[in-house]
Design a protein around this motif. Structure first.
Motif, PDB file in Angstrom:
ATOM      1  N   PRO A 143       0.600  -1.055   0.009  1.00 53.16           N
ATOM      2  CA  PRO A 143       0.106   0.170  -0.330  1.00 53.16           C
ATOM      3  C   PRO A 143       0.715   1.202  -0.129  1.00 53.16           C
ATOM      4  O   PRO A 143       2.376   1.209   0.329  1.00 53.16           O
ATOM      5  CB  PRO A 143      -0.331  -0.070   1.296  1.00 53.16           C
ATOM      6  CG  PRO A 143      -0.207  -1.269   1.637  1.00 53.16           C
ATOM      7  CD  PRO A 143       0.669  -1.485   1.614  1.00 53.16           C
ATOM      8  N   THR A 144       0.587   2.440  -0.818  1.00 45.43           N
ATOM      9  CA  THR A 144       0.528   3.720  -0.251  1.00 45.43           C
ATOM     10  C   THR A 144       0.958   4.117   0.801  1.00 45.43           C
ATOM     11  O   THR A 144       0.458   3.267   1.949  1.00 45.43           O
ATOM     12  CB  THR A 144      -0.089   4.955  -1.033  1.00 45.43           C
ATOM     13  OG1 THR A 144      -0.960   5.029  -1.218  1.00 45.43           O
ATOM     14  CG2 THR A 144      -0.008   4.024  -3.325  1.00 45.43           C
ATOM     15  N   ASP A 145       1.868   5.299   1.384  1.00 44.81           N
ATOM     16  CA  ASP A 145       2.349   6.253   2.556  1.00 44.81           C
ATOM     17  C   ASP A 145       0.746   6.470   2.807  1.00 44.81           C
ATOM     18  O   ASP A 145       0.589   6.294   3.707  1.00 44.81           O
ATOM     19  CB  ASP A 145       3.251   6.764   2.294  1.00 44.81           C
ATOM     20  CG  ASP A 145       4.772   5.944   1.797  1.00 44.81           C
ATOM     21  OD1 ASP A 145       4.283   4.748   2.893  1.00 44.81           O
ATOM     22  OD2 ASP A 145       5.563   6.525   2.337  1.00 44.81           O
ATOM     23  N   ASP A 146      -0.022   6.922   1.665  1.00 43.04           N
ATOM     24  CA  ASP A 146      -0.907   8.260   2.399  1.00 43.04           C
ATOM     25  C   ASP A 146      -2.153   6.842   2.628  1.00 43.04           C
ATOM     26  O   ASP A 146      -3.009   6.866   3.317  1.00 43.04           O
ATOM     27  CB  ASP A 146      -1.545   8.897   0.910  1.00 43.04           C
ATOM     28  CG  ASP A 146      -0.586   9.757   0.125  1.00 43.04           C
ATOM     29  OD1 ASP A 146      -0.429  10.336   1.827  1.00 43.04           O
ATOM     30  OD2 ASP A 146      -0.186  10.423  -0.997  1.00 43.04           O
ATOM     31  N   ILE A 192      -0.105  12.277  12.562  1.00 47.31           N
ATOM     32  CA  ILE A 192       0.559  10.697  11.764  1.00 47.31           C
ATOM     33  C   ILE A 192       0.885  11.835  10.963  1.00 47.31           C
ATOM     34  O   ILE A 192      -0.021  11.223   9.836  1.00 47.31           O
ATOM     35  CB  ILE A 192      -0.322  10.039  11.976  1.00 47.31           C
ATOM     36  CG1 ILE A 192      -1.407   9.386  13.386  1.00 47.31           C
ATOM     37  CG2 ILE A 192      -0.354   8.566  11.178  1.00 47.31           C
ATOM     38  CD1 ILE A 192      -2.687   8.348  13.087  1.00 47.31           C
ATOM     39  N   SER A 193       1.921  10.674  10.256  1.00 47.42           N
ATOM     40  CA  SER A 193       3.175  10.629   8.797  1.00 47.42           C
ATOM     41  C   SER A 193       3.278   9.641   8.870  1.00 47.42           C
ATOM     42  O   SER A 193       4.067   8.941  10.159  1.00 47.42           O
ATOM     43  CB  SER A 193       3.712  11.629   9.156  1.00 47.42           C
ATOM     44  OG  SER A 193       5.528  11.338  10.235  1.00 47.42           O
ATOM     45  N   VAL A 194       3.426   9.241   7.397  1.00 48.70           N
ATOM     46  CA  VAL A 194       3.796   7.662   7.103  1.00 48.70           C
ATOM     47  C   VAL A 194       5.389   8.057   6.380  1.00 48.70           C
ATOM     48  O   VAL A 194       4.920   9.040   5.356  1.00 48.70           O
ATOM     49  CB  VAL A 194       3.118   6.885   6.335  1.00 48.70           C
ATOM     50  CG1 VAL A 194       3.752   5.653   5.947  1.00 48.70           C
ATOM     51  CG2 VAL A 194       1.967   6.702   8.204  1.00 48.70           C
ATOM     52  N   HIS A 195       6.264   7.549   6.183  1.00 48.85           N
ATOM     53  CA  HIS A 195       7.111   7.686   5.075  1.00 48.85           C
ATOM     54  C   HIS A 195       7.987   5.838   4.791  1.00 48.85           C
ATOM     55  O   HIS A 195       8.424   5.757   5.905  1.00 48.85           O
ATOM     56  CB  HIS A 195       8.100   8.987   5.556  1.00 48.85           C
ATOM     57  CG  HIS A 195       9.794   9.033   4.127  1.00 48.85           C
ATOM     58  ND1 HIS A 195       9.563   9.412   3.107  1.00 48.85           N
ATOM     59  CD2 HIS A 195      10.690   8.352   4.436  1.00 48.85           C
ATOM     60  CE1 HIS A 195      10.591   9.166   2.156  1.00 48.85           C
ATOM     61  NE2 HIS A 195      11.208   8.680   3.050  1.00 48.85           N
ATOM     62  N   ARG A 196       7.569   5.787   3.882  1.00 51.37           N
ATOM     63  CA  ARG A 196       8.295   4.768   3.514  1.00 51.37           C
ATOM     64  C   ARG A 196       8.030   2.851   4.286  1.00 51.37           C
ATOM     65  O   ARG A 196       8.915   2.755   4.807  1.00 51.37           O
ATOM     66  CB  ARG A 196       9.627   4.687   3.268  1.00 51.37           C
ATOM     67  CG  ARG A 196      10.252   5.650   2.265  1.00 51.37           C
ATOM     68  CD  ARG A 196      11.751   5.449   1.704  1.00 51.37           C
ATOM     69  NE  ARG A 196      11.990   4.002   1.021  1.00 51.37           N
ATOM     70  CZ  ARG A 196      12.995   4.115   1.153  1.00 51.37           C
ATOM     71  NH1 ARG A 196      14.010   4.411   1.593  1.00 51.37           N
ATOM     72  NH2 ARG A 196      13.816   1.990   0.605  1.00 51.37           N
ATOM     73  N   SER A 203       7.614   0.142  10.981  1.00 43.72           N
ATOM     74  CA  SER A 203       8.065   0.951  12.053  1.00 43.72           C
ATOM     75  C   SER A 203       7.614   1.192  12.456  1.00 43.72           C
ATOM     76  O   SER A 203       6.788   2.153  11.958  1.00 43.72           O
ATOM     77  CB  SER A 203       9.668   1.115  12.233  1.00 43.72           C
ATOM     78  OG  SER A 203      10.106   2.466  11.881  1.00 43.72           O
ATOM     79  N   ILE A 204       7.410   2.384  14.398  1.00 44.22           N
ATOM     80  CA  ILE A 204       6.648   3.423  14.926  1.00 44.22           C
ATOM     81  C   ILE A 204       8.123   3.639  15.436  1.00 44.22           C
ATOM     82  O   ILE A 204       8.137   3.849  16.603  1.00 44.22           O
ATOM     83  CB  ILE A 204       5.711   2.326  15.870  1.00 44.22           C
ATOM     84  CG1 ILE A 204       4.804   1.329  14.366  1.00 44.22           C
ATOM     85  CG2 ILE A 204       4.852   3.623  16.064  1.00 44.22           C
ATOM     86  CD1 ILE A 204       3.470   0.792  15.396  1.00 44.22           C
ATOM     87  N   GLN A 205       8.057   5.439  14.944  1.00 39.18           N
ATOM     88  CA  GLN A 205       8.110   5.797  15.192  1.00 39.18           C
ATOM     89  C   GLN A 205       6.915   6.845  17.039  1.00 39.18           C
ATOM     90  O   GLN A 205       6.618   7.216  16.737  1.00 39.18           O
ATOM     91  CB  GLN A 205       8.835   7.103  15.376  1.00 39.18           C
ATOM     92  CG  GLN A 205       9.807   8.035  16.372  1.00 39.18           C
ATOM     93  CD  GLN A 205      11.030   8.119  17.016  1.00 39.18           C
ATOM     94  OE1 GLN A 205      11.866   7.238  16.632  1.00 39.18           O
ATOM     95  NE2 GLN A 205      11.227   8.485  17.546  1.00 39.18           N
ATOM     96  N   ASN A 206       7.442   6.718  17.885  1.00 42.80           N
ATOM     97  CA  ASN A 206       6.251   6.695  19.022  1.00 42.80           C
ATOM     98  C   ASN A 206       6.384   8.183  19.536  1.00 42.80           C
ATOM     99  O   ASN A 206       7.886   7.856  20.548  1.00 42.80           O
ATOM    100  CB  ASN A 206       5.622   5.986  20.213  1.00 42.80           C
ATOM    101  CG  ASN A 206       5.115   6.539  21.365  1.00 42.80           C
ATOM    102  OD1 ASN A 206       4.384   7.477  21.304  1.00 42.80           O
ATOM    103  ND2 ASN A 206       5.640   6.146  22.831  1.00 42.80           N
ATOM    104  N   ARG A 207       5.898   9.758  19.428  1.00 46.01           N
ATOM    105  CA  ARG A 207       6.368  10.558  20.355  1.00 46.01           C
ATOM    106  C   ARG A 207       5.362  12.002  20.446  1.00 46.01           C
ATOM    107  O   ARG A 207       5.176  12.922  21.115  1.00 46.01           O
ATOM    108  CB  ARG A 207       6.977  12.345  19.127  1.00 46.01           C
ATOM    109  CG  ARG A 207       8.464  11.163  18.442  1.00 46.01           C
ATOM    110  CD  ARG A 207       9.227  12.140  17.646  1.00 46.01           C
ATOM    111  NE  ARG A 207       8.110  12.428  16.533  1.00 46.01           N
ATOM    112  CZ  ARG A 207       7.764  13.925  16.394  1.00 46.01           C
ATOM    113  NH1 ARG A 207       7.938  14.561  17.307  1.00 46.01           N
ATOM    114  NH2 ARG A 207       7.128  13.693  14.696  1.00 46.01           N
TER     115      ARG A 207
END
Length: 298
Positions: free
Chosen positions: A226-229, A251-255, A285-289
């Motif tokens: 699936p695409t990042d969008d 939320i943002s998704v890159h690759r 992967s998840i970056q939790n901020r």
């Protein structure tokens, strides 16, 4: 695929796909190919033996995105080779079946094959043979309901299935969803349900069958990532369903790498959002901020 709760700095590796699906000559090189780059995988999957273009062949392989998967039913998980007893079966033999088969209950069927009751372990723990029948003081015996006392005596001293069985049986049908069956088990505090087709016994579904279904579950593999969008939109909808604080979450998704930032009211709420991210297809992967809002003590 389980997401990692950290930002990945390594180049993304493709998903493994079994090489037999592509054949030995899918890509150049010696030996079987277990993984392929996304572009090459899309091109390979797009080919057909008749040379059908990718955009024409894809519709026959993949269901529409808005098509929900069929929910699991009782027929998918129930035990069909069910052990049953008759109303005249001796209690000692029933106990032997429970112990020998390592099961917790057996349905009782009549001569016509209809379900008429069920005998479970709880029906056999208060028995005169092992001295576990209830003992009441003399004054309780005087005040006790005579009919109830007689029924209790039959259950603790009776020697046939009809004496100890629970006659008001809750049954399931083959087309019931697992969600419905779980609701019945929880509300009635039952560990298993006989499955009937009409009134005839065709199987039994238990809590252990539901656990086995969880053990067999595997996340579906997708040929086209699936695409990042699309991933971001999917995750956003999931977050909306688990927390009222979704407006404070960015939320943002890159690759395939998700970055989740914002403010939540509790650690449990933050954990729910992370679990939602882990269950979103396409996230690697998840970056939790996320920060937990501090509560002032007055």
């Amino acid at each position: 695929m389980t997401a990692r709760h950290k930002r990945s700095t390594e180049p993304l590796s493709p998903h493994p796909l079994p090489s037999p699906a592509f054949g030995p000559s899918s890509v150049p090189g010696d030996g079987p190919i277990d993984i392929l780059p996304w572009r090459l995988r899309r091109e390979t999957l797009g080919r057909s033996p008749q040379g059908t273009p990718d955009n024409q062949d894809r519709g026959s392989r993949h269901p529409p995105e808005d098509e929900a998967p069929r929910p699991l039913t009782v027929a998918d998980v129930m035990t069909r080779d069910v052990v049953s007893v008759s109303t005249a079966s001796p209690v000692s033999e029933i106990a032997g079946v429970l112990a020998g088969k390592r099961i917790s209950a057996v349905p009782v069927v009549g001569a016509d094959g209809h379900v008429v009751g069920i005998v479970s372990e709880s029906d056999l723990i208060r028995r005169a043979e092992i001295g576990t029948q209830r003992r009441r003081s003399w004054w309780r015996r005087i005040l006790a309901d005579i009919e109830a006392e007689a029924a209790e005596y039959v259950r603790t001293h009776g020697r046939k299935a009809r004496h100890v069985m629970t006659s008001r049986v809750v049954t399931a049908t083959e087309d019931m969803t697992l969600a419905d069956v779980t609701d019945v088990m929880e509300k009635r505090r039952l560990k298993r349900l006989p499955v009937a087709r009409g009134k005839h016994l065709v199987g039994i579904v238990s809590r252990s069958d539901l656990v086995k279904a969880v053990a067999r579950h595997r996340d579906p593999l997708f040929a086209d990532p699936p695409t990042d969008d699309a991933v971001r939109q999917d995750l956003t909808e999931r977050v909306k369903s688990v927390t009222p604080s979704h407006r404070l979450i960015h939320i943002s998704v890159h690759r395939g790498n998700a970055d989740i930032a914002g403010v939540v009211d509790s650690a449990a709420e933050r954990e729910a959002i992370l679990v939602a991210a882990e269950n979103t297809p396409g996230i690697r992967s998840i970056q939790n901020r996320m920060l937990v809002r501090s509560r002032s003590i007055s």
